[in-house]
Structure formats: structure tokens, C-alpha cells
Design an enzyme around this catalytic site. Structure first.
Site, mmCIF file in Angstrom:
data_model
loop_
_atom_site.group_PDB
_atom_site.id
_atom_site.type_symbol
_atom_site.label_atom_id
_atom_site.label_comp_id
_atom_site.label_asym_id
_atom_site.label_seq_id
_atom_site.Cartn_x
_atom_site.Cartn_y
_atom_site.Cartn_z
ATOM 1 N N ARG A 39 0.878 -1.174 0.000
ATOM 2 C CA ARG A 39 0.000 0.000 0.000
ATOM 3 C C ARG A 39 0.910 1.216 0.000
ATOM 4 N NH1 ARG A 39 -5.552 1.232 3.206
ATOM 5 N NH2 ARG A 39 -6.211 -0.093 1.486
ATOM 6 N N HIS B 61 -6.979 1.049 -6.979
ATOM 7 C CA HIS B 61 -7.225 0.159 -5.828
ATOM 8 C C HIS B 61 -7.831 -1.138 -6.388
ATOM 9 C CE1 HIS B 61 -7.733 -1.212 -1.879
ATOM 10 N NE2 HIS B 61 -8.676 -0.416 -1.419
ATOM 11 N N GLN C 272 -9.934 -3.897 -4.381
ATOM 12 C CA GLN C 272 -11.277 -3.487 -3.983
ATOM 13 C C GLN C 272 -12.271 -3.661 -5.128
ATOM 14 O OE1 GLN C 272 -12.153 -2.066 -0.730
ATOM 15 N NE2 GLN C 272 -14.150 -2.641 -1.546
ATOM 16 N N ASP D 10 -17.271 7.024 -2.685
ATOM 17 C CA ASP D 10 -16.081 6.841 -1.849
ATOM 18 C C ASP D 10 -15.869 8.167 -1.119
ATOM 19 O OD1 ASP D 10 -13.682 5.956 -0.756
ATOM 20 O OD2 ASP D 10 -12.500 6.303 -2.575
ATOM 21 N N CYS E 261 -16.455 1.263 -0.686
ATOM 22 C CA CYS E 261 -15.299 0.463 -0.279
ATOM 23 C C CYS E 261 -15.031 0.549 1.221
ATOM 24 C CB CYS E 261 -14.066 0.889 -1.069
ATOM 25 S SG CYS E 261 -13.528 2.576 -0.729
ATOM 26 N N ARG F 143 -13.480 -8.776 0.521
ATOM 27 C CA ARG F 143 -12.063 -8.446 0.349
ATOM 28 C C ARG F 143 -11.231 -9.701 0.567
ATOM 29 N NH1 ARG F 143 -10.043 -3.252 0.621
ATOM 30 N NH2 ARG F 143 -8.126 -4.291 -0.039
HETATM 31 N N1 NVA Z 1 -9.999 6.606 -1.958
HETATM 32 C C1 NVA Z 1 -9.753 6.153 -0.620
HETATM 33 C C2 NVA Z 1 -9.948 4.671 -0.527
HETATM 34 C C3 NVA Z 1 -9.792 4.123 0.861
HETATM 35 C C4 NVA Z 1 -9.908 2.627 0.918
HETATM 36 C C5 NVA Z 1 -8.355 6.535 -0.184
HETATM 37 O O1 NVA Z 1 -7.433 6.421 -0.996
HETATM 38 O O2 NVA Z 1 -8.186 6.981 0.944
HETATM 39 N N1 CP Z 2 -11.398 -0.364 1.578
HETATM 40 C C1 CP Z 2 -10.153 -0.374 2.098
HETATM 41 O O1 CP Z 2 -9.158 -0.523 1.391
HETATM 42 O O2 CP Z 2 -10.133 -0.246 3.455
HETATM 43 P P1 CP Z 2 -8.852 -0.119 4.386
HETATM 44 O O3 CP Z 2 -8.238 1.238 4.096
HETATM 45 O O4 CP Z 2 -9.397 -0.223 5.768
HETATM 46 O O5 CP Z 2 -7.887 -1.202 4.048
#
Ligand code: NVA
Ligand code: CP
Length: 312
Positions: free
Chosen positions: A103, A130, A133, A226, A266, A294
Site C-alpha cells: 500500500r 485500488h 477493492q 467513496d 469500499c 475483500r
Molecule cells: N480513496 C480512498 C480509498 C480508501 C480505501 C483513499 O485512498 O483513501
Molecule cells: N477499503 C479499504 O481498502 O479499506 P482499508 O483502508 O481499511 O484497508
């Protein structure tokens, strides 16, 4: 054989449907009380530059259900956080583990890690995509609707974030019409729109980007959103909250969609901003099935990249 990474949805353009179906098979088998240890002895290494609830827990527990083991690495604790290069980190840790999940803040770092890793790398979210997801969400939609091809999907809110970009590609690959409803300033990167249109020509998916909220939910089978403030965008929070006014999915918007339309998110969700709690916890919402998936979807992804076979 060359290793296979999952850095973005285009890496799944040939077998996305197969992976979704494998996720469903793993879930069904496991829930019937049978073991799913198809990756026995495999080690997953997970590097998180940003916080996570779902990704961390679902990968870790998923790998354990597959009979393998997962190691959590925070940049705060590893030398990467003190300046060791991504190249050296990749070259070192890929000698220990069988697969890496990363990540990252920057997609360039994701590509750098993948370039220097001997083992498959999975994108667990970066600033562009992502993918895990989206596999998950499509799996949840398939479970609820029985199909994907021919459905119509609309995403409201920040069209220029990782989720919107991966939805564009994922929906186009499975032949689902995809509409992004965002203020002009927050519309998707043109690369993803063009790619989705190109894929849509073959799969029959229509691709549309609009800033017009009025009537946007009409004819839709799935509504998604989102957060308006993704990880890394926190400094812009006040401005964003102003600029996204009018893009909230509330009960009125849900009613405009097709009968039986689903709501997906998500998570984490911020109620009163991108969606009301009434919708997110309402009868049309499948957000917690999505969150559960997930784990199953990522187990399927890991099996595919590791070359593990499902045996009935
Ligand atoms: N768009 C959000 C997704 C979180 C799972 C982010 O990047 O924070
Ligand atoms: N949806 C998602 O990726 O959640 P987290 O940030 O909790 O991993």
C-alpha cells in the site's frame, strides 16, 4: 515463467471474471466447512505506508485460510522508513517471501517495487488505483445480481481518485456500463477514461463522465461512492467538502435508480458527506458483504498470482 503482478486493473483484463468466480468458489467451499488450504507454506509480505483496517486484516486472515503465513511491515519499523531504497528493499524481501502486497502513496513507488521484486506484487492501494477493492466489489455485485455484463453502474463523488479509476477499467472489462458523476475539477485522469472506452468497444460497456447529478442515478443498477478526502488529501478537506456539495448519495438519489438497485462503498465511509447513513445501512446497501469479500477475492488473486490450483 515470468512472475505476474497485480498493479492495476489492466493486469486482470484477461481473467477478471475467472478470478471473481474463484473468489465465490472459495467462499462457498469455506462456508460449507471444507478447508481451502491451496497456498500451503506460502509467505505473504505486506508493506503499508498508509493506515488500513480491511486490507490488512483480510490479506492476513485470507493467507492464513489458504494455509500460508503473512508478515506485516510498517515503514516506521523497517529500514525503508529511514531511507533504504525501494529497489534494495524489493531485492531483499523478495528473497524471503513468495508474494508481496504494497500500500503506497505513489504509484511510481509501486512500479519500482514490482520492477525489482523477484516475486509477484499486489497493489493494496496507491494514488491511482485500488484493484483488489474492485475485484471484491464486482464479486459482491455478481453474488447479488447473478451477473455483471449489461448492468449499469454509477459512481458519485471524487472521480479523480484510485477507486474511480479502477472502477472505470473493472466495469469496462466485465461489460458493465460505467458512469462517473463528479465536479469538473475532480473528473478522472483521461488515461483511464480512454482505456475504459477502448475496452468497452470490445465488451459492450458504455463509458460516461459527467458533472450533472440531476437524473444521473436514473436507469442505474448499482450506485457507488467513496470518501471525498482520500488518504493524502487531508490538507484539502475544507475545500473538498465545499466543492462536493450536491454529490451525496441520499435516499432521494437511491429512489431515482432502478428498482432493486444496490449501494456499494469500499469503506471507510463518512456519513453525511459522500453518503447518508440511512442509505449505507439501508436495505439496498451491500457494504458489509463487500467488506467481507475483500478476503475471498484477495485469496483468489493470491492463488492466481502464485499459480495455486483450486481442487474440489
Ligand atoms: N480513496 C480512498 C480509498 C480508501 C480505501 C483513499 O485512498 O483513501
Ligand atoms: N477499503 C479499504 O481498502 O479499506 P482499508 O483502508 O481499511 O484497508
Amino acid at each position: 515463467m515470468a512472475k505476474r503482478d497485480l498493479l492495476g486493473m489492466l493486469d486482470l483484463k484477461d481473467d477478471l471474471n475467472e478470478i471473481i468466480d474463484l473468489g465465490i468458489k472459495l467462499k462457498t467451499r469455506s462456508k460449507s466447512g471444507k478447508k481451502v488450504e491451496y497456498a500451503k507454506g506460502k509467505n505473504l509480505l505486506m508493506i503499508f505506508e498508509k493506515p488500513s483496517t480491511r486490507t490488512r486484516v483480510s490479506f492476513e486472515v485470507g493467507m492464513s485460510r489458504l494455509g500460508g503465513h503473512a508478515v506485516f511491515l510498517s515503514p516506521k519499523d523497517i529500514q525503508m522508513g529511514r531511507g533504504e531504497s525501494i529497489e534494495d528493499t524489493a531485492k531483499v524481501i523478495s528473497r524471503y517471501g513468495d508474494i508481496i502486497m504494497y500500500r503506497a502513496f505513489k504509484w511510481q513507488d509501486m512500479e519500482e517495487l514490482a520492477k525489482h521484486s523477484q516475486v509477484p506484487v499486489i497493489n493494496g492501494l496507491d494514488n491511482r488505483e485500488h484493484p483488489c477493492q474492485i475485484v471484491t466489489d464486482l464479486m459482491a455485485i455478481k453474488e447479488h445480481k447473478g451477473k455483471l455484463k449489461g448492468l449499469s453502474f454509477a459512481y458519485f463523488g471524487d472521480g479523480n481518485n484510485n477507486m474511480a479509476h479502477s472502477y472505470l477499467l473493472g466495469c469496462a472489462i466485465v461489460g458493465m456500463n460505467v458512469k462517473i458523476v463528479s465536479p469538473v475539477k475532480y473528473q478522472p485522469d483521461a488515461y483511464f477514461v480512454e482505456k475504459a472506452k477502448e475496452i468497452g468497444k470490445k465488451t459492450g460497456a458504455k463509458v460516461e463522465v459527467t458533472d450533472k447529478v440531476a437524473g444521473a442515478a436514473k436507469g442505474m443498477d448499482i450506485l457507488a461512492t467513496d470518501t471525498w478526502v482520500s488518504m493524502g488529501d487531508e490538507a484539502e478537506k475544507a475545500v473538498r467538502v465545499q466543492e462536493f456539495q450536491g454529490y451525496t448519495i441520499d435516499g432521494k438519489v437511491m429512489k431515482e435508480a432502478n428498482k432493486g438497485a444496490l449501494f456499494i462503498h469500499c469503506l471507510p465511509a463518512y456519513y453525511g458527506y459522500e453518503v447518508t447513513k440511512e442509505v449505507a445501512h439501508g436495505p439496498q446497501s451491500i457494504i458489509f458483504d463487500e467488506a467481507e469479500n475483500r478476503m475471498w477475492a484477495q485469496m483468489a488473486i493470491m492463488m492466481k498470482l502464485l499459480g495455486c490450483k483450486f481442487k474440489a
